[in-house]
Design an enzyme around this catalytic site. Structure first.
Site: not given
Ligand code: BG6
Length: 472
Positions: A99, A151, A181, A238, A243
């Site tokens: 790529v 991410k 997400h 992370d 999040h």
């Molecule tokens: C991810 C992290 O973005 O989100 C992980 O890299 C984490 O370490 C995960 O476990 C948690 O997402 P969810 O939706 O499974 O709670």
């Protein structure tokens, strides 16, 4: 595709919809765990309308890709409806190649000739975001395109700025979709409705009524096979910078003035701008015992697998309300929640034994089993006060929600920016947390299965201690 909200009428919306989806990294882990399943579910809902071109380095045929997709969907626990899968498989084509080299883009140019508005979805390591966008730009494939990037977006403030600048060489901000997400999770989306559609909630959602906010993201599993990735990242980068800071922005923002993606994102950026940078003296970093034995983790690693920190918001709504965030691996439970602890009542002198009762609390549970709960005070048969819950579980009341990645693909294809991070807000989150990266407090060990290092409790001082999360 009806979720796009930056355009008003249906006809205009259709013009906004991407007419081809190009997934870079379609043979990777995210595709295996999330992407195929999400696309399959969208297909089943009748929400997928465009062809899908997979791009990756693996030298496989499209039939092999289809097999992988089938296996991934089955392994995810999704019931396999062959007719639905055949429709999805019929959309897939595959281009293999490096790529970072031009030939892939020549092939892609030919493949995309019949289409006008591609969505390029980059499920690749962040180091490839810039090179791929450069190549797409040089191949003149970006004029009417949108680009979604997974991410992590940067690893500190400087690198996030650099990445934004690099993407902006070829893309306007309204062409970039920064994926987080958590923004696709139903209870996170609910926040806007719960907060602003309910006077009973809206009226207590400020410093007059709230004494402090606690946000917990606890995971009861460790880093396992992600040692190499995780050791260079840690809990703060992370899950907190992205999040939890996105969730906090939705918890704390003012109401948007319209349904447009830019209004919502203005409000989020505004409240983030009102947050002073974090103070390393108000942060605790932990590492669970045994972490350093994981494959890919340095024997002398000081990467945190747990972090707790205090933040504040210096505005009229929140000034003086401390905000505590904690996130960690290998903790007691898997639970993510937002908890607002309200102010204390005066002493209840009408009770036989006058007492100061526990303050009311409001909880939004994000995972697992999303729901909303208010903890009230009532009198029991002995005429003493008791806490009683008033709660709802969204799955029971509101029906089965879309999976986060389903929602994100749908929004990305429709150009709905509300579910994606904007440049300014993401840079603000890095600004707020940067002191903890520049001057990290020492890492303290904790036992797997605990709630993290004891120092995380001391962080709250005289304020109400960390509350036991709302569990099933
Ligand atoms: C991810 C992290 O973005 O989100 C992980 O890299 C984490 O370490 C995960 O476990 C948690 O997402 P969810 O939706 O499974 O709670």
């Amino acid at each position: 595709m009806s979720q796009g909200v930056d355009v008003a009428a249906g006809g205009a919306q259709q013009e906004q919809d991407s007419d081809v989806l190009v997934i870079f990294g379609i043979t990777g882990d995210l595709a295996k765990k999330m992407t195929f399943r999400a696309l399959y579910r969208l297909e089943r809902r009748g929400e997928l309308h465009c062809p899908i071109v997979g791009v990756a380095g693996d030298d496989i045929t499209v039939d092999q890709l289809v097999d992988r997709a089938r296996q991934a969907i089955t392994a995810s626990g999704e019931a396999m409806d062959d007719a639905v899968f055949q429709r999805l498989a019929g959309r897939l084509t595959y281009l293999s190649g490096n790529v970072t080299d031009a030939p892939v883009y020549e092939a892609l140019t030919a493949a995309l000739r019949p289409y006008h508005r591609p969505l390029f979805y980059l499920e690749v390591p962040p180091a490839l975001f810039g090179p791929i966008v450069d190549q797409l730009g040089e191949a003149s494939l970006l004029d009417a395109a949108r680009v979604a990037v997974e991410k992590p977006f940067g690893h500190d403030l400087a690198s996030a700025r650099e990445l934004n600048a690099r993407l902006h060489r070829h893309l306007r901000e309204d062409q970039i979709l920064r994926v987080d997400h958590f923004l696709g999770k139903e209870p996170v989306i609910e926040l806007e409705y719960l907060r602003f559609a309910n006077v009973a909630i809206a009226q207590v959602w400020d410093r007059q009524s709230v004494s402090c906010i606690q946000i917990t993201m606890a995971e009861n599993f460790g880093v396992e096979d992600r040692g190499r990735f995780y050791d260079g990242v840690g809990a703060l980068r992370d899950v907190v910078q992205n999040h939890l800071m996105q969730v906090l922005a939705l918890v704390a923002m003012e109401p948007p003035a319209s349904a447009s993606g830019s209004e919502l994102r203005d409000k989020k950026a505004e409240v983030l701008r009102a947050m002073p940078a974090a103070n390393p003296a108000h942060c605790v970093r932990g590492q669970y015992r045994g972490y350093r034995d994981i494959d890919g983790v340095a024997a002398d690693s000081t990467t945190e697998t747990f972090v707790a920190l205090e933040l504040e918001i210096d505005n009229w709504r929140w000034s003086g309300v401390p905000i505590f965030l904690r996130a960690g691996k290998s903790l007691t439970e898997r639970v993510t929640e937002v908890r607002l602890i309200l102010r204390s009542t005066p002493r209840l002198s009408f009770l036989p034994t006058p007492a100061q009762v526990e303050p009311n609390q409001i909880v939004l549970r994000i995972d697992p089993n999303p729901g909303f709960r208010m903890q009230l005070i009532a009198r029991d048969e002995d005429e003493t006060w008791r806490t009683i819950p008033l709660q709802t579980v969204f799955g029971t009341e509101l029906g089965e929600p879309m999976e986060p990645y389903e929602r994100l693909f749908l929004a990305a294809l429709g150009g709905d920016h509300r579910l994606f991070g904007r440049e300014d807000a993401i840079e603000e989150t890095w600004r707020i947390l940067q002191p903890l990266l520049t001057d990290p407090p020492p890492v303290q060990e904790y036992d797997p299965g605990s709630w993290g290092p004891a120092a995380a409790d001391d962080l709250l001082g005289d304020l109400p201690p960390w509350h036991q999360p709302w569990l099933n």
